[in-house]
Design a protein around this motif. Sequence first.
Motif, mmCIF file in Angstrom:
data_model
loop_
_atom_site.group_PDB
_atom_site.id
_atom_site.type_symbol
_atom_site.label_atom_id
_atom_site.label_comp_id
_atom_site.label_asym_id
_atom_site.label_seq_id
_atom_site.Cartn_x
_atom_site.Cartn_y
_atom_site.Cartn_z
ATOM 1 N N GLY A 130 0.899 -1.345 0.027
ATOM 2 C CA GLY A 130 -0.006 -0.060 0.053
ATOM 3 C C GLY A 130 0.850 1.162 0.117
ATOM 4 O O GLY A 130 1.704 1.349 -0.933
ATOM 5 N N SER A 131 0.752 2.160 0.894
ATOM 6 C CA SER A 131 1.302 3.172 1.174
ATOM 7 C C SER A 131 2.666 3.017 1.614
ATOM 8 O O SER A 131 3.429 4.116 1.506
ATOM 9 C CB SER A 131 0.557 4.153 2.123
ATOM 10 N N ASP A 132 3.184 2.045 1.967
ATOM 11 C CA ASP A 132 4.359 1.801 2.646
ATOM 12 C C ASP A 132 5.259 1.312 1.565
ATOM 13 O O ASP A 132 5.351 0.169 1.410
ATOM 14 C CB ASP A 132 4.340 0.827 3.581
ATOM 15 N N LEU A 133 6.120 2.119 0.881
ATOM 16 C CA LEU A 133 6.844 1.784 -0.167
ATOM 17 C C LEU A 133 8.008 0.894 -0.037
ATOM 18 O O LEU A 133 8.871 0.553 -0.782
ATOM 19 C CB LEU A 133 7.355 3.304 -0.891
ATOM 20 N N ARG A 134 8.607 1.007 1.514
ATOM 21 C CA ARG A 134 9.656 0.079 1.780
ATOM 22 C C ARG A 134 9.358 -1.298 1.515
ATOM 23 O O ARG A 134 10.265 -2.194 1.618
ATOM 24 C CB ARG A 134 9.894 0.501 3.283
ATOM 25 N N GLN A 135 8.064 -1.557 1.525
ATOM 26 C CA GLN A 135 7.487 -2.957 1.121
ATOM 27 C C GLN A 135 7.651 -3.497 -0.347
ATOM 28 O O GLN A 135 7.226 -4.603 -0.602
ATOM 29 C CB GLN A 135 6.290 -3.155 1.950
ATOM 30 N N THR A 136 8.264 -2.867 -1.209
ATOM 31 C CA THR A 136 8.265 -2.869 -2.565
ATOM 32 C C THR A 136 8.947 -4.320 -2.833
ATOM 33 O O THR A 136 9.955 -4.634 -2.418
ATOM 34 C CB THR A 136 9.028 -1.906 -3.487
ATOM 35 N N GLN A 137 8.209 -5.220 -3.491
ATOM 36 C CA GLN A 137 9.056 -6.404 -3.789
ATOM 37 C C GLN A 137 9.429 -6.664 -5.372
ATOM 38 O O GLN A 137 10.035 -7.688 -5.430
ATOM 39 C CB GLN A 137 7.716 -7.665 -3.644
ATOM 40 N N THR A 138 8.832 -5.633 -6.096
ATOM 41 C CA THR A 138 9.422 -5.807 -7.480
ATOM 42 C C THR A 138 10.950 -5.489 -7.371
ATOM 43 O O THR A 138 11.568 -4.896 -6.800
ATOM 44 C CB THR A 138 8.862 -4.520 -8.107
ATOM 45 N N MET A 139 11.662 -6.278 -8.288
ATOM 46 C CA MET A 139 13.022 -6.608 -8.422
ATOM 47 C C MET A 139 13.454 -5.734 -9.828
ATOM 48 O O MET A 139 12.946 -6.160 -10.689
ATOM 49 C CB MET A 139 13.350 -8.165 -8.285
ATOM 50 N N ALA A 140 14.630 -5.487 -9.649
ATOM 51 C CA ALA A 140 15.429 -4.821 -10.898
ATOM 52 C C ALA A 140 16.828 -5.402 -11.013
ATOM 53 O O ALA A 140 17.640 -5.233 -9.934
ATOM 54 C CB ALA A 140 15.204 -3.503 -10.855
ATOM 55 N N THR A 141 17.284 -5.673 -12.116
ATOM 56 C CA THR A 141 18.801 -6.135 -12.357
ATOM 57 C C THR A 141 19.341 -5.444 -13.206
ATOM 58 O O THR A 141 18.976 -5.061 -14.334
ATOM 59 C CB THR A 141 18.862 -7.674 -12.792
ATOM 60 N N PHE A 142 20.656 -4.977 -12.878
ATOM 61 C CA PHE A 142 21.423 -4.029 -13.593
ATOM 62 C C PHE A 142 22.001 -4.852 -14.962
ATOM 63 O O PHE A 142 22.225 -5.843 -15.031
ATOM 64 C CB PHE A 142 22.568 -3.662 -12.645
ATOM 65 N N VAL A 143 21.642 -4.165 -15.925
ATOM 66 C CA VAL A 143 22.034 -4.903 -17.260
ATOM 67 C C VAL A 143 23.192 -4.302 -18.368
ATOM 68 O O VAL A 143 23.587 -4.874 -19.165
ATOM 69 C CB VAL A 143 20.665 -5.449 -18.360
ATOM 70 N N GLY A 144 23.392 -2.982 -17.606
ATOM 71 C CA GLY A 144 24.515 -2.196 -18.619
ATOM 72 C C GLY A 144 24.273 -0.764 -18.792
ATOM 73 O O GLY A 144 23.329 -0.242 -17.922
ATOM 74 N N LYS A 145 24.976 -0.061 -19.407
ATOM 75 C CA LYS A 145 24.927 1.100 -19.682
ATOM 76 C C LYS A 145 24.424 1.815 -20.980
ATOM 77 O O LYS A 145 25.115 1.037 -21.945
ATOM 78 C CB LYS A 145 26.053 2.007 -19.518
ATOM 79 N N GLU A 146 23.584 2.671 -21.203
ATOM 80 C CA GLU A 146 23.381 3.132 -22.673
ATOM 81 C C GLU A 146 23.220 4.645 -22.582
ATOM 82 O O GLU A 146 22.537 5.289 -21.950
ATOM 83 C CB GLU A 146 21.987 2.456 -23.376
#
Length: 561
Positions: free
Chosen positions: A201-217
């Motif tokens: 909900g409003s508690d953004l610290r509970q974010t479960q979505t994950m992101a993986t670094f893939v490089g620079k552009e």
Amino acid sequence: MHLESTALALRIASTDGVETHKVLNQARASVGHNAFTGDVALYERVASQAPWAIANATSLGALAGDEEVQELARLANEHSPVLRTHDRFGHRIDWVEFHPAWHRLMALGFGHGVAGLAWTTREPSGHFARAVLSYLWNQVENGTGCPTGMAYAACAGFAGRPAFALWREKTLSGEYDPRRLPLTQKTGAVIGYAMTEKQGGSDLRQTQTMATFVGKENGAQIFAITGHKWFFSVPTCDGFYTLAQTKSGVSCLFVPRFLPDGSLNRVLLQRLKDKCGNRSNASSEVEFKGTWSMLVGEEGRGIREILSHAHLTRLDFAVGSAGLMRQALTLAIGHASTRDGFGRRMADLPMQTNVLADLALESEAAMLSALRIALATDSMETDERERLLARVATPIVKYWNCQRATTFVYEALQVHGGNGFIMENPIARLYRESPLNSIWEGTTNMMCIDVLRALSREQGALEVFIDEVSGQGTANAAHASFLVRLRDDLAAAVDEGNARAVVTRMALALQASEMLQHSPGSVAQRFIESRLGGRHAGVIGTLTSGTDLRDIVARAAVTAA
């Protein structure tokens, strides 16, 4: 034969077009006015602070009172958006079809600078002037106020970041381009946000979505996102700010709808929400599956990045609720002034006069307090006092204006009687709309907690706020006593369980200060004696009787264009 002749005569009589009654004593539609030039309190405030903005505000104010534009608002809400996940050939498109009225309204809003004026003008008080436009736009249609507000805040994240220069340019173009095309092929951009998840909900610290670094552009750090977002409004936006967990913690990422090579990004719409109000605007759920994104700001500091935008969205909701209240007041005064009841004009019935006058006081105070924090926002980078005031007062005004909007519109609807509860009446749409701003960008409780956080963490914030609400002096002994008690309570540690009570009094103190500075003395006195003097029961229409109440209503009535 006689019976057959009688039956024939009855059939003829029932179909000869004879009316069973005449349509009498129906209130006139509240159109044909200018919501800016006809609003004395607003016009005077703008004329004194930002006279350069009068021309644009006059143009937009005319739209709010225009019958055709109000019909666009009705149509956009009558015909809900439709999700199209695939085209007829089976290709995934993840698109939403809006009624043409939505697109016309979006073009009007973006074209008048509702989204971008604060960033494009070279005149002083740009955020103040842009707030005036948002206040007026929320008297046109509220669903389109979401994308204009998001675009306004989004530009804060683009500023000073070369990788986002084109995004900023397109967002501030003043052009609304609804085509599903890559950014480079469009004349304008619309920006959205995707933050909320089911478990947090409003508690953004509970974010479960994950992101993986893939490089620079091209100088940008690129991440692949996988996860689900529970609220994803205006899913046809060209790009979206979102949050995801990276190795360094919760980070802010930007998801364009199209990849650099022109192909579609993986923004997979799951369904549209069936909302209580805000029907013109599509809100959805979305899946990210290896979705291409660019890092915004510092990795692991995503919540801090988003909160820097949230100041502007919270300001916009404080302004937006004030605008919604003003539109409800216009409708209520218009109805009561053009319909009779019990042998008199409804607006002249003593109890109804009291209700309308009380609504007028509430509306003017809401508008003035919202514009005050917009003005503080203009000086946040150059004036420490104004920065501190903006920091503590923005959640105060967001809390109070959004909290009061529902009560306010309920009372305005009551003025209409049963007619107000019919959906083809615009006051019914406002009634369904009114609770939303208190939820978006932080609920009531979150705003009160944020006020306490600002007072405890920002050195000097308490002193600045007390100075602000005391600077205009006091209207009477009750006002002076109110401020002394508030000062004493704030000097002590405020218990979180009592936060709503304290922040409510802070809001009223700020509104009283603004009324003393910018409203006629008699109007300010009425507000202060009722809200701060203990004479108000918390119910609209409980002012002490007096002949001046009619004058307050007359001041608030919008004049013809």
